[in-house]
Scaffold this motif. Structure first.
Motif, mmCIF file in Angstrom:
data_model
loop_
_atom_site.group_PDB
_atom_site.id
_atom_site.type_symbol
_atom_site.label_atom_id
_atom_site.label_comp_id
_atom_site.label_asym_id
_atom_site.label_seq_id
_atom_site.Cartn_x
_atom_site.Cartn_y
_atom_site.Cartn_z
ATOM 1 N N ALA A 110 0.501 10.673 -8.645
ATOM 2 C CA ALA A 110 -0.722 10.738 -9.157
ATOM 3 C C ALA A 110 -1.024 11.254 -10.686
ATOM 4 O O ALA A 110 -0.208 12.400 -11.048
ATOM 5 C CB ALA A 110 -1.685 11.818 -8.351
ATOM 6 N N ALA B 22 -6.289 -0.873 -2.985
ATOM 7 C CA ALA B 22 -5.529 0.498 -3.191
ATOM 8 C C ALA B 22 -5.672 0.908 -4.646
ATOM 9 O O ALA B 22 -5.159 2.078 -4.813
ATOM 10 C CB ALA B 22 -3.971 0.284 -2.787
ATOM 11 N N GLN C 155 0.772 4.105 -2.714
ATOM 12 C CA GLN C 155 0.359 5.542 -2.373
ATOM 13 C C GLN C 155 1.361 6.376 -2.947
ATOM 14 O O GLN C 155 1.069 7.824 -3.048
ATOM 15 C CB GLN C 155 0.158 5.565 -1.047
ATOM 16 C CG GLN C 155 -1.297 4.876 -0.624
ATOM 17 C CD GLN C 155 -1.058 4.867 0.962
ATOM 18 O OE1 GLN C 155 -0.289 5.131 1.823
ATOM 19 N NE2 GLN C 155 -2.144 3.844 1.377
ATOM 20 N N ALA C 156 2.660 5.962 -3.135
ATOM 21 C CA ALA C 156 3.759 6.814 -3.440
ATOM 22 C C ALA C 156 3.985 7.157 -4.933
ATOM 23 O O ALA C 156 4.601 7.996 -5.295
ATOM 24 C CB ALA C 156 5.164 6.444 -2.899
ATOM 25 N N GLU D 257 8.009 8.009 -6.023
ATOM 26 C CA GLU D 257 7.874 9.248 -6.498
ATOM 27 C C GLU D 257 8.822 9.787 -7.385
ATOM 28 O O GLU D 257 8.854 10.857 -7.967
ATOM 29 C CB GLU D 257 7.684 10.102 -5.299
ATOM 30 C CG GLU D 257 8.978 10.096 -4.274
ATOM 31 C CD GLU D 257 8.692 9.269 -2.971
ATOM 32 O OE1 GLU D 257 9.167 9.489 -1.961
ATOM 33 O OE2 GLU D 257 8.111 8.235 -3.333
ATOM 34 N N SER E 95 0.927 -1.320 0.033
ATOM 35 C CA SER E 95 0.030 -0.002 -0.024
ATOM 36 C C SER E 95 0.909 1.189 0.004
ATOM 37 O O SER E 95 0.419 2.274 -0.727
ATOM 38 C CB SER E 95 -0.893 0.076 1.099
ATOM 39 O OG SER E 95 -0.176 0.161 2.542
ATOM 40 N N LYS E 96 2.026 1.249 0.835
ATOM 41 C CA LYS E 96 2.897 2.383 0.847
ATOM 42 C C LYS E 96 3.424 2.520 -0.681
ATOM 43 O O LYS E 96 3.619 3.624 -1.289
ATOM 44 C CB LYS E 96 3.770 2.168 1.731
ATOM 45 C CG LYS E 96 3.687 2.134 3.320
ATOM 46 C CD LYS E 96 4.864 1.700 3.853
ATOM 47 C CE LYS E 96 4.665 1.663 5.508
ATOM 48 N NZ LYS E 96 3.972 2.928 6.274
#
Length: 230
Positions: A26, A50, A22-23, A97, A18-19
C-alpha cells in the motif's frame, strides 16, 4: 518519494489478478496499470474493481502489452509521469510484497535497473519447469559471453527508471521482451543489479512454458533477440 507505476500484462488471469493487486504494498505505487491482453475471461473487470487502471491491448504478445503500458505512462503530463516502472506478472507466481526490495537499489541511486532473480531467491518446488531453468541458463550464459553481462535470470519481475526505459526504445512484441531489455542495458553500459526474489507455482496454465509450441517459440525468439542486438 519518486513516482512508481506498476505495469501488469495479463492474459486470462481472472483467477489470480485480484491476489496480485491486493499484495502490492500500500502506498508504494502511484498507479497500477493492468494491460488486458485480449483475455477471454473477466480479467479486466476484476482488475478494474480492485482499483487498477485497465488498458486494452487486443494484439496478443507479452511485449505488446508492455509497450501499451509504457505508451500510456509516456503520454501523462510531466508532473504525473512516473520516475520508476515496475513490471510484474499477473499470475501470482511473483511476490508483489517484495516490490520494496526490488526498487530500493534505484531509490538509493546505485543503479538504473533491477532484475528480480528467481535463481538467487527461493523457488517453490515445481514453480519453474525444467525447460524454463535450462532456457534461463542458456540465455544468461549467452548474455555473459557476448555482452559481458552478469545476469542469473530473465525474470519478469523487474524495476527500471522510466527515462532509462525510454532510452532503450523497446521493440519486441512477444517472447523476446525481457532479454531485449537486458541486452540493451548491457550494450549501453547502464547500471543494473539483481535482487533475490521468491517464486511460487503460478495460478492457472502457462501460455508459454506450458506447451511444447510455446516453449520452442520462446526459446527461438530469446536466442534470436540476443544476437540481434550485438
Amino acid at each position: 518519494m519518486p513516482r512508481i507505476n506498476v505495469i501488469i500484462p495479463a492474459y486470462n488471469e481472472a483467477r489470480s489478478i485480484s491476489k496480485v493487486l491486493q499484495a502490492i504494498p500500500a502506498g508504494l505505487a502511484a498507479e497500477v496499470i493492468v494491460v488486458n491482453n485480449n483475455s477471454m475471461d473477466d480479467t479486466a473487470a476484476i482488475a478494474r474493481q480492485a482499483g487498477a487502471t485497465v488498458l486494452e491491448e487486443p494484439r496478443p504478445g507479452y511485449g505488446n502489452a508492455c509497450l501499451k503500458g509504457i505508451a500510456y505512462a509516456a503520454a501523462k503530463p510531466l508532473a504525473t509521469r512516473p520516475d520508476i516502472i515496475v513490471f510484474l506478472d499477473g499470475d501470482f507466481s511473483d511476490y508483489p510484497e517484495e516490490m520494496s526490495l526490488l526498487v530500493q537499489p534505484i531509490l538509493d541511486g546505485k543503479v538504473d535497473m533491477v532484475i528480480g532473480s528467481r535463481a538467487l531467491g527461493k523457488r517453490q518446488a515445481g514453480a519453474m519447469l525444467p525447460q524454463q531453468i535450462f532456457g534461463n541458463w542458456l540465455a544468461t550464459t549467452l548474455l555473459r559471453l557476448f555482452y559481458g553481462a552478469h545476469f542469473t535470470d530473465l525474470g519478469p519481475f523487474r524495476a527500471i527508471r522510466f527515462d532509462t526505459l525510454q532510452q532503450l526504445q523497446m521493440k519486441d512484441r512477444t517472447y523476446g521482451w525481457t532479454v531485449e531489455m537486458q541486452a540493451k542495458v548491457a550494450r549501453k553500459k547502464i547500471k543494473y543489479t539483481e535482487v533475490p526474489v521468491t517464486y511460487r507455482k503460478r495460478i492457472g496454465f502457462s501460455k508459454v512454458s506450458g506447451t511444447v509450441k510455446g516453449t520452442v517459440l520462446a526459446g527461438y525468439k530469446i536466442i534470436l533477440t540476443i544476437f540481434k542486438y550485438l
